[in-house]
Design a protein around this motif. Sequence first.
Motif, PDB file in Angstrom:
ATOM      1  N   SER A  33       0.831  -1.212   0.000  1.00 37.76           N
ATOM      2  CA  SER A  33       0.000   0.000   0.000  1.00 37.76           C
ATOM      3  C   SER A  33       0.860   1.254   0.000  1.00 37.76           C
ATOM      4  N   MET A  34       1.929   1.240   0.793  1.00 40.63           N
ATOM      5  CA  MET A  34       2.854   2.375   0.794  1.00 40.63           C
ATOM      6  C   MET A  34       3.477   2.579  -0.581  1.00 40.63           C
ATOM      7  N   ALA A  35       3.915   1.486  -1.204  1.00 32.39           N
ATOM      8  CA  ALA A  35       4.529   1.587  -2.533  1.00 32.39           C
ATOM      9  C   ALA A  35       3.541   2.133  -3.551  1.00 32.39           C
ATOM     10  N   ALA A  36       2.298   1.666  -3.492  1.00 34.62           N
ATOM     11  CA  ALA A  36       1.273   2.159  -4.409  1.00 34.62           C
ATOM     12  C   ALA A  36       1.034   3.650  -4.202  1.00 34.62           C
ATOM     13  N   HIS A  37       0.995   4.080  -2.943  1.00 36.70           N
ATOM     14  CA  HIS A  37       0.774   5.496  -2.654  1.00 36.70           C
ATOM     15  C   HIS A  37       1.942   6.351  -3.159  1.00 36.70           C
ATOM     16  N   ALA A  48      -2.868  -0.880  -8.845  1.00 31.95           N
ATOM     17  CA  ALA A  48      -2.579  -1.565  -7.583  1.00 31.95           C
ATOM     18  C   ALA A  48      -3.704  -2.522  -7.221  1.00 31.95           C
ATOM     19  N   PHE A  49      -3.305  -3.706  -6.768  1.00 36.13           N
ATOM     20  CA  PHE A  49      -4.240  -4.759  -6.368  1.00 36.13           C
ATOM     21  C   PHE A  49      -3.789  -5.236  -4.985  1.00 36.13           C
ATOM     22  N   LEU A  50      -4.472  -4.789  -3.956  1.00 36.15           N
ATOM     23  CA  LEU A  50      -3.980  -4.907  -2.592  1.00 36.15           C
ATOM     24  C   LEU A  50      -4.932  -5.732  -1.729  1.00 36.15           C
ATOM     25  N   GLY A  51      -4.451  -6.105  -0.537  1.00 36.74           N
ATOM     26  CA  GLY A  51      -5.241  -6.932   0.359  1.00 36.74           C
ATOM     27  C   GLY A  51      -5.951  -6.156   1.450  1.00 36.74           C
ATOM     28  N   GLY A  52      -5.843  -4.830   1.407  1.00 34.83           N
ATOM     29  CA  GLY A  52      -6.497  -4.001   2.419  1.00 34.83           C
ATOM     30  C   GLY A  52      -6.885  -2.670   1.818  1.00 34.83           C
ATOM     31  N   GLU A  53      -7.896  -2.046   2.405  1.00 32.89           N
ATOM     32  CA  GLU A  53      -8.410  -0.773   1.892  1.00 32.89           C
ATOM     33  C   GLU A  53      -7.535   0.383   2.355  1.00 32.89           C
ATOM     34  N   MET A  54      -6.930   1.107   1.419  1.00 32.87           N
ATOM     35  CA  MET A  54      -6.084   2.249   1.751  1.00 32.87           C
ATOM     36  C   MET A  54      -6.939   3.417   2.221  1.00 32.87           C
ATOM     37  N   LEU A  55      -6.596   3.968   3.380  1.00 31.79           N
ATOM     38  CA  LEU A  55      -7.385   5.063   3.928  1.00 31.79           C
ATOM     39  C   LEU A  55      -7.226   6.333   3.103  1.00 31.79           C
ATOM     40  N   ASN A  56      -6.134   6.477   2.365  1.00 27.82           N
ATOM     41  CA  ASN A  56      -5.967   7.646   1.492  1.00 27.82           C
ATOM     42  C   ASN A  56      -6.978   7.660   0.354  1.00 27.82           C
ATOM     43  N   TYR A  57      -7.415   6.476  -0.082  1.00 27.19           N
ATOM     44  CA  TYR A  57      -8.259   6.389  -1.277  1.00 27.19           C
ATOM     45  C   TYR A  57      -9.585   5.681  -1.050  1.00 27.19           C
ATOM     46  N   GLY A  58      -9.755   5.029   0.087  1.00 30.24           N
ATOM     47  CA  GLY A  58     -10.997   4.329   0.362  1.00 30.24           C
ATOM     48  C   GLY A  58     -11.200   3.105  -0.508  1.00 30.24           C
ATOM     49  N   THR A  59     -10.113   2.484  -0.966  1.00 32.15           N
ATOM     50  CA  THR A  59     -10.216   1.321  -1.839  1.00 32.15           C
ATOM     51  C   THR A  59      -8.940   0.496  -1.755  1.00 32.15           C
ATOM     52  N   ASN A  60      -9.014  -0.758  -2.217  1.00 35.95           N
ATOM     53  CA  ASN A  60      -7.820  -1.600  -2.301  1.00 35.95           C
ATOM     54  C   ASN A  60      -7.366  -1.764  -3.751  1.00 35.95           C
ATOM     55  N   TYR A  69       3.338   0.586 -14.529  1.00 35.27           N
ATOM     56  CA  TYR A  69       3.639  -0.060 -13.253  1.00 35.27           C
ATOM     57  C   TYR A  69       2.389  -0.672 -12.610  1.00 35.27           C
ATOM     58  N   SER A  70       2.586  -1.821 -11.980  1.00 34.62           N
ATOM     59  CA  SER A  70       1.531  -2.417 -11.150  1.00 34.62           C
ATOM     60  C   SER A  70       2.140  -2.831  -9.819  1.00 34.62           C
ATOM     61  N   VAL A  71       1.359  -2.680  -8.766  1.00 37.54           N
ATOM     62  CA  VAL A  71       1.765  -3.093  -7.417  1.00 37.54           C
ATOM     63  C   VAL A  71       0.822  -4.207  -6.981  1.00 37.54           C
ATOM     64  N   ILE A  72       1.386  -5.335  -6.589  1.00 35.83           N
ATOM     65  CA  ILE A  72       0.598  -6.523  -6.266  1.00 35.83           C
ATOM     66  C   ILE A  72       0.931  -6.995  -4.859  1.00 35.83           C
ATOM     67  N   GLY A 219      -2.300   5.072   6.063  1.00 36.77           N
ATOM     68  CA  GLY A 219      -2.457   3.715   6.551  1.00 36.77           C
ATOM     69  C   GLY A 219      -3.501   2.932   5.780  1.00 36.77           C
ATOM     70  N   THR A 220      -3.747   1.718   6.248  1.00 41.77           N
ATOM     71  CA  THR A 220      -4.684   0.801   5.618  1.00 41.77           C
ATOM     72  C   THR A 220      -5.726   0.390   6.639  1.00 41.77           C
ATOM     73  N   LYS A 221      -6.936   0.253   6.184  1.00 43.85           N
ATOM     74  CA  LYS A 221      -8.013  -0.135   7.090  1.00 43.85           C
ATOM     75  C   LYS A 221      -7.661  -1.436   7.804  1.00 43.85           C
ATOM     76  N   ARG A 222      -7.868  -1.416   9.136  1.00 38.58           N
ATOM     77  CA  ARG A 222      -7.605  -2.564   9.997  1.00 38.58           C
ATOM     78  C   ARG A 222      -6.122  -2.872  10.138  1.00 38.58           C
ATOM     79  N   ARG A 223      -5.231  -1.975   9.721  1.00 40.28           N
ATOM     80  CA  ARG A 223      -3.810  -2.125  10.000  1.00 40.28           C
ATOM     81  C   ARG A 223      -3.399  -0.990  10.914  1.00 40.28           C
ATOM     82  N   PHE A 224      -3.452  -1.276  12.203  1.00 37.39           N
ATOM     83  CA  PHE A 224      -3.124  -0.287  13.227  1.00 37.39           C
ATOM     84  C   PHE A 224      -3.944   0.989  13.024  1.00 37.39           C
ATOM     85  N   GLU A 225      -5.255   0.804  12.900  1.00 41.76           N
ATOM     86  CA  GLU A 225      -6.168   1.905  12.626  1.00 41.76           C
ATOM     87  C   GLU A 225      -6.728   2.472  13.939  1.00 41.76           C
TER      88      GLU A 225
END
Length: 364
Positions: A33-37, A48-60, A69-72, A219-225
């Motif tokens: 998520s950090m790399a994608a941001h 980007a195809f991530l396993g958690g919802e990024m709080l900056n964008y409200g999506t994964n 570039y793609s981030v997986i 940060g990411t939803k549910r990761r030290f939120e």
Amino acid sequence: FEVLKRAAVLGLITRNSRSLCFAGTHGKTTTSSMAAHILKSGSFGCNAFLGGEMLNYGTNFLLAPQSAYSVIEADEFDRSFHHLTPSVAVITATDPDHLDIYGTEEAYLESFARFTELIRPDGALIIHENLKLKPRPQDGVRVYTYSRDSGDFHAGYVRRANGTITFDLITPRGIIRNINLGVPVEVNIENAVAAAAAICLTDAWEPEVVREAISSYRGTKRRFETHLKEDNGAGRVIIDDYAHHPEEVRKSIESVKAIYPGRKLTVAFQPHLYSRTRDFAPEFADALSGADSLVLLDIYPAREEPIEGVSSEIIFDKVRCEDKILINKEKLVETLKNRNFDILLTLGAGDINTFIPAIIENLD
């Protein structure tokens, strides 16, 4: 219509883009998520195809058709990451997990070794120092190490003041000084190093963008939120984390104690899966013993049927914390209301986070 598993589709995407793939027992959601941001904040963009919802964008999910570039987030569950063809691969940790799939630690490590064979010959592997893993990259793949304090990529001159963390990022391409960590948690120093390292090995390296993006990362939803922070942290605090592996639980507890030294920490933990509870009960108990007060819930079964003799009690009995209680999740809100907590950390990959609004609503 041709129906494919998500892992297979991600494999197609990595073969047709410059893919940054983040794997590991833990840390992969935050680092990816950090790399994608960082990439999205710069001039190159990314999908980007991530396993958690990024709080900056409200999506994964991020879509940028013009970006190369793609981030997986490369998930080891069910060997999904064996579909990928990374340009840059990052491995954050190889503590054994998913033994319902792999059976043994040796098979788990072998799966990661196989993942390193899939990196493109002109690509790169970035691996955390001191892992048990013995990678097997193809000829031509560049191999680098990272950690918080040493390796080809690491942090230097780490400063902490008034709830902030600032550090210098040391890379083979130079030093980026005075990076302010957007989510000032100790473990995120290392996560930021890993995220930036992957981008450093591409043409998308923009040092000023890296500094600004790490600072603006929410940060990411549910990761030290953080869900509650009374009086700017001087009052009651509620933090939720997806931690469901013993080492993740340990790091999460240690991180809270580092942010709020001297405060009483209440941990509410919901074990995830009968098989994981069976395989790691002593390790979970040892990690949870770092809490000042423990509220342990029944097991969240997810995809599994009950296993005879396996319940939260096999963790509870081994926890050294004297102030501990074992309850079912329906009693969580009332229990916490009566315990008058100071700092509350909710942990687990199940549905414990869904109780947080009611916990806040029922505070005195």
